[in-house]
Design a protein around this motif. Structure first.
Motif, PDB file in Angstrom:
ATOM      1  N   ASN A  21       0.830  -1.196  -0.040  1.00  0.00           N
ATOM      2  CA  ASN A  21      -0.108   0.090   0.063  1.00  0.00           C
ATOM      3  C   ASN A  21       0.773   1.288  -0.052  1.00  0.00           C
ATOM      4  N   CYS A  22       1.822   1.377   0.770  1.00  0.00           N
ATOM      5  CA  CYS A  22       2.599   2.530   1.190  1.00  0.00           C
ATOM      6  C   CYS A  22       3.975   2.335   0.619  1.00  0.00           C
ATOM      7  N   ASN A  23       4.117   1.173   0.175  1.00  0.00           N
ATOM      8  CA  ASN A  23       5.818   0.989  -0.152  1.00  0.00           C
ATOM      9  C   ASN A  23       6.890   1.034   0.564  1.00  0.00           C
ATOM     10  N   LYS A  24       6.260   1.153   2.126  1.00  0.00           N
ATOM     11  CA  LYS A  24       7.587   1.132   3.192  1.00  0.00           C
ATOM     12  C   LYS A  24       8.446  -0.007   3.136  1.00  0.00           C
ATOM     13  N   THR A  25       9.480  -0.189   3.354  1.00  0.00           N
ATOM     14  CA  THR A  25      10.471  -1.267   3.355  1.00  0.00           C
ATOM     15  C   THR A  25      11.018  -1.431   4.809  1.00  0.00           C
ATOM     16  N   THR A  26      11.033  -2.717   5.086  1.00  0.00           N
ATOM     17  CA  THR A  26      11.770  -3.044   6.425  1.00  0.00           C
ATOM     18  C   THR A  26      12.793  -4.147   6.062  1.00  0.00           C
ATOM     19  N   LYS A  27      13.975  -3.788   6.830  1.00  0.00           N
ATOM     20  CA  LYS A  27      14.838  -4.905   6.747  1.00  0.00           C
ATOM     21  C   LYS A  27      14.889  -5.669   8.233  1.00  0.00           C
ATOM     22  N   ARG A  28      14.961  -7.174   8.003  1.00  0.00           N
ATOM     23  CA  ARG A  28      15.227  -7.910   9.243  1.00  0.00           C
ATOM     24  C   ARG A  28      15.916  -9.158   8.896  1.00  0.00           C
ATOM     25  N   LYS A  29      16.277  -9.761  10.020  1.00  0.00           N
ATOM     26  CA  LYS A  29      16.864 -10.880   9.807  1.00  0.00           C
ATOM     27  C   LYS A  29      15.939 -11.934   9.323  1.00  0.00           C
ATOM     28  N   PHE A  30      16.456 -12.836   8.345  1.00  0.00           N
ATOM     29  CA  PHE A  30      15.692 -13.761   7.788  1.00  0.00           C
ATOM     30  C   PHE A  30      15.184 -14.873   8.917  1.00  0.00           C
ATOM     31  N   ARG A  31      14.014 -15.173   8.525  1.00  0.00           N
ATOM     32  CA  ARG A  31      13.376 -16.277   9.319  1.00  0.00           C
ATOM     33  C   ARG A  31      13.013 -17.514   8.599  1.00  0.00           C
ATOM     34  N   GLU A  32      13.251 -18.704   9.347  1.00  0.00           N
ATOM     35  CA  GLU A  32      12.848 -19.990   8.838  1.00  0.00           C
ATOM     36  C   GLU A  32      11.307 -19.821   8.134  1.00  0.00           C
ATOM     37  N   GLY A  33      11.488 -20.390   6.684  1.00  0.00           N
ATOM     38  CA  GLY A  33      10.028 -20.297   6.084  1.00  0.00           C
ATOM     39  C   GLY A  33       9.952 -19.121   5.102  1.00  0.00           C
ATOM     40  N   ASP A  34      10.773 -18.308   5.170  1.00  0.00           N
ATOM     41  CA  ASP A  34      10.619 -16.982   4.332  1.00  0.00           C
ATOM     42  C   ASP A  34      10.787 -17.311   3.016  1.00  0.00           C
ATOM     43  N   TYR A  35      10.217 -16.548   2.000  1.00  0.00           N
ATOM     44  CA  TYR A  35      10.190 -16.778   0.568  1.00  0.00           C
ATOM     45  C   TYR A  35       9.816 -15.571   0.131  1.00  0.00           C
ATOM     46  N   VAL A  36      10.248 -15.182  -1.169  1.00  0.00           N
ATOM     47  CA  VAL A  36       9.829 -13.960  -1.896  1.00  0.00           C
ATOM     48  C   VAL A  36       8.226 -13.964  -2.204  1.00  0.00           C
ATOM     49  N   PHE A  37       7.557 -13.059  -2.092  1.00  0.00           N
ATOM     50  CA  PHE A  37       6.287 -12.956  -2.424  1.00  0.00           C
ATOM     51  C   PHE A  37       5.404 -13.337  -1.134  1.00  0.00           C
ATOM     52  N   LYS A  38       5.955 -13.869  -0.028  1.00  0.00           N
ATOM     53  CA  LYS A  38       5.276 -14.531   0.981  1.00  0.00           C
ATOM     54  C   LYS A  38       4.306 -13.200   1.768  1.00  0.00           C
ATOM     55  N   VAL A  39       3.492 -13.314   2.023  1.00  0.00           N
ATOM     56  CA  VAL A  39       2.533 -12.151   2.743  1.00  0.00           C
ATOM     57  C   VAL A  39       2.844 -12.535   4.210  1.00  0.00           C
ATOM     58  N   THR A  40       3.472 -11.320   4.986  1.00  0.00           N
ATOM     59  CA  THR A  40       3.573 -11.577   6.387  1.00  0.00           C
ATOM     60  C   THR A  40       2.753 -10.795   7.079  1.00  0.00           C
TER      61      THR A  40
END
Ligand SMILES: [Zn+2]
Length: 62
Positions: A21-40
């Motif tokens: 919606n607002c295009n804000k980006t956040t950076k965090r440590k990778f968590r098990e199960g993360d993949y590109v396009f995954k909705v968090t």
């Protein structure tokens, strides 16, 4: 979790999330199960958008 690229290089994986919606980006440590396009989680910035995994990358540990 650690990713090994070359013999002596240790990479720490990070995840970039982007709000649809607002295009804000956040950076965090990778968590098990993360993949590109995954909705968090819901965006904490605008309160309306949905955070999605935009990118996963590794940073060399110094
Ligand atoms: Zn947002």
């Amino acid at each position: 979790m650690r990713l090994f690229k070359k013999k002596e290089e240790v990479l720490d994986p990070y995840t970039i999330e982007r709000c649809n919606n607002c295009n804000k980006t956040t950076k965090r440590k990778f968590r098990e199960g993360d993949y590109v396009f995954k909705v968090t989680e819901k965006c904490t910035s605008c309160g309306n958008g949905q955070m999605m995994v935009d990118k996963i990358f590794g940073e060399v540990v110094k």
